[in-house]
Design a protein around this motif. Structure first.
Motif, PDB file in Angstrom:
ATOM      1  N   ARG A   1       0.827  -1.204   0.000  1.00 33.04           N
ATOM      2  CA  ARG A   1       0.000   0.000   0.000  1.00 33.04           C
ATOM      3  C   ARG A   1       0.862   1.254   0.000  1.00 33.04           C
ATOM      4  NH1 ARG A   1      -5.075   0.134   1.704  1.00 33.04           N
ATOM      5  NH2 ARG A   1      -4.946   2.158   0.675  1.00 33.04           N
ATOM      6  N   ALA A   2       0.379   2.283  -0.690  1.00 32.04           N
ATOM      7  CA  ALA A   2       1.065   3.567  -0.723  1.00 32.04           C
ATOM      8  C   ALA A   2       0.729   4.374   0.532  1.00 32.04           C
ATOM      9  CB  ALA A   2       0.656   4.344  -1.969  1.00 32.04           C
ATOM     10  N   TYR A   3       1.661   5.238   0.913  1.00 32.80           N
ATOM     11  CA  TYR A   3       1.524   6.048   2.127  1.00 32.80           C
ATOM     12  C   TYR A   3       1.418   7.527   1.803  1.00 32.80           C
ATOM     13  CZ  TYR A   3       2.548   2.285   5.457  1.00 32.80           C
ATOM     14  OH  TYR A   3       2.486   1.151   6.220  1.00 32.80           O
TER      15      TYR A   3
ATOM     16  N   THR B   1      -0.225   7.811   6.874  1.00 34.12           N
ATOM     17  CA  THR B   1      -1.430   7.002   6.757  1.00 34.12           C
ATOM     18  C   THR B   1      -1.488   6.387   5.361  1.00 34.12           C
ATOM     19  OG1 THR B   1      -2.708   8.949   6.074  1.00 34.12           O
ATOM     20  CG2 THR B   1      -2.689   8.406   8.425  1.00 34.12           C
ATOM     21  N   LEU B   2      -2.435   5.476   5.159  1.00 29.93           N
ATOM     22  CA  LEU B   2      -2.542   4.799   3.876  1.00 29.93           C
ATOM     23  C   LEU B   2      -3.311   5.647   2.868  1.00 29.93           C
ATOM     24  CD1 LEU B   2      -3.377   1.158   5.060  1.00 29.93           C
ATOM     25  CD2 LEU B   2      -1.147   2.197   4.630  1.00 29.93           C
ATOM     26  N   VAL B   3      -2.832   5.669   1.647  1.00 29.14           N
ATOM     27  CA  VAL B   3      -3.545   6.366   0.576  1.00 29.14           C
ATOM     28  C   VAL B   3      -4.858   5.634   0.300  1.00 29.14           C
ATOM     29  CG1 VAL B   3      -3.471   6.986  -1.875  1.00 29.14           C
ATOM     30  CG2 VAL B   3      -1.412   7.200  -0.470  1.00 29.14           C
TER      31      VAL B   3
ATOM     32  N   GLU C   1      -7.730   6.194  -4.852  1.00 32.22           N
ATOM     33  CA  GLU C   1      -6.718   6.973  -5.551  1.00 32.22           C
ATOM     34  C   GLU C   1      -5.835   6.065  -6.413  1.00 32.22           C
ATOM     35  OE1 GLU C   1      -6.585  10.261  -5.463  1.00 32.22           O
ATOM     36  OE2 GLU C   1      -8.305  10.286  -4.099  1.00 32.22           O
ATOM     37  N   PRO C   2      -5.436   6.536  -7.598  1.00 32.44           N
ATOM     38  CA  PRO C   2      -4.529   5.739  -8.440  1.00 32.44           C
ATOM     39  C   PRO C   2      -3.187   5.524  -7.741  1.00 32.44           C
ATOM     40  CG  PRO C   2      -4.747   7.985  -9.282  1.00 32.44           C
ATOM     41  CD  PRO C   2      -5.780   7.837  -8.224  1.00 32.44           C
ATOM     42  N   GLY C   3      -2.641   4.329  -7.902  1.00 24.34           N
ATOM     43  CA  GLY C   3      -1.351   4.031  -7.299  1.00 24.34           C
ATOM     44  C   GLY C   3      -1.391   3.693  -5.833  1.00 24.34           C
ATOM     45  N   SER C   4      -2.585   3.514  -5.284  1.00 21.05           N
ATOM     46  CA  SER C   4      -2.699   3.240  -3.850  1.00 21.05           C
ATOM     47  C   SER C   4      -2.284   1.818  -3.493  1.00 21.05           C
ATOM     48  CB  SER C   4      -4.135   3.481  -3.379  1.00 21.05           C
ATOM     49  OG  SER C   4      -5.038   2.609  -4.050  1.00 21.05           O
ATOM     50  N   VAL C   5      -2.377   0.907  -4.471  1.00 23.21           N
ATOM     51  CA  VAL C   5      -2.019  -0.498  -4.248  1.00 23.21           C
ATOM     52  C   VAL C   5      -0.758  -0.823  -5.038  1.00 23.21           C
ATOM     53  CG1 VAL C   5      -2.747  -2.894  -4.523  1.00 23.21           C
ATOM     54  CG2 VAL C   5      -4.410  -1.162  -3.822  1.00 23.21           C
TER      55      VAL C   5
ATOM     56  N   ASP D   1       4.521  11.649  -2.126  1.00 22.47           N
ATOM     57  CA  ASP D   1       5.105  12.926  -2.559  1.00 22.47           C
ATOM     58  C   ASP D   1       6.629  12.890  -2.553  1.00 22.47           C
ATOM     59  OD1 ASP D   1       5.614  12.879   0.143  1.00 22.47           O
ATOM     60  OD2 ASP D   1       5.001  14.969   0.491  1.00 22.47           O
ATOM     61  N   GLY D   2       7.201  11.702  -2.278  1.00 26.87           N
ATOM     62  CA  GLY D   2       8.647  11.572  -2.265  1.00 26.87           C
ATOM     63  C   GLY D   2       9.294  11.808  -0.923  1.00 26.87           C
TER      64      GLY D   2
END
Length: 252
Positions: free
Chosen positions: A169-171, A176-178, A182-186, A210-211
């Motif tokens: 999962r993206a942060y 917290t988890l995206v 949202e695109p790119g969340s997984v 956001d890097g």
């Protein structure tokens, strides 16, 4: 040697529907978050999962959720705290009994989906889930997101808390988890998931969308069984951890 737990959601099928190869997943992980029938799972699926977990020496945990089969537990429900406590008690009781007759024991609790995310900040619902665990068995450990109200209130109640991170999962920059909307969340690339898991275990950080680099301390790392290619992801994560000198073992 650094040690980390590797957990996966298990028994998330229902009836003839199967969401993942539970038997194969349980040969790779150290802990199994077993669905308790409210977002997925049924008695037969739960029993097979518990029996297989026992066979492979995998710790059994209750993955409790909102009463939301149609939405797979991923929709927030504004349920009254007392009702939520009762719902969690019901789920804990069900899995505890099935784990027992399977020759194992339930050793921890991990909320699922929308409930997991809600109790990061929702004081009343977090307290309601803590109360259910405390009433049922205060010796149970609880998994959650670092910095969540859920873990803070659980610690205040004397429960063992386990900070968790997600390899798939993206942060957000806030740790917290995206949102899955949202695109790119997984994250479904096994190599990327493995790299992130190693970073969780060795540095306690993650690169947000956001890097920026944010703190993400973890005693347990999760891969969701409904992520595309989940089995390959879990295998890659375990292989990556071992190659980095990280021991994979349950916290219980």
């Amino acid at each position: 040697m650094t040690t980390v737990d590797l957990n996966v959601d298990i028994a998330e099928g229902f009836g003839v529907w199967r969401i993942a190869d539970d038997d194969a997943l349980l040969t790779v992980v150290s802990s199994a978050n077993v669905a308790c029938g409210f977002h997925a799972g049924d008695p037969g699926t739960m029993r097979r999962a518990c029996a297989t977990a026992v066979k492979h020496g995998v710790a059994i945990g209750a993955q409790v959720s909102y009463r939301d089969l149609a939405g797979f537990g991923r929709r927030f429900i504004d349920v009254a705290p007392a009702e939520l406590t009762d719902d969690v008690l019901y789920q804990l009781s069900a899995l505890n009994g099935i784990a027992h007759v399977s020759g194992g024991r339930m050793s921890y609790v991990k909320p699922h989906g929308a409930l997991y995310n809600a109790i990061v900040t929702h004081e009343q619902q977090a307290a309601a889930v803590v109360e259910a665990v405390r009433l049922f068995d205060p010796a149970l450990a609880v998994l959650g997101l670092p910095g969540s109200r859920w873990l803070a209130l659980a610690a205040e109640a004397g429960l063992e808390t386990v900070q968790e991170a997600f390899a798939d999962r993206a942060y957000t920059p806030q740790g917290t988890l995206v949102s899955r909307r949202e695109p790119g969340s997984v994250i479904s690339d096994p190599a990327v998931a493995a790299e992130r898991a190693v970073r969780f275990a060795t540095e306690g950080t993650v690169v947000a969308v956001d890097g920026s680099v944010v703190a993400a301390p973890a005693r347990s790392i999760c891969v969701h069984s409904d992520t595309p290619g989940a089995l390959d992801l879990v295998k890659s994560v375990r292989t990556g951890l071992l190659a980095a000198g990280v021991r994979v073992a349950s916290f219980r």
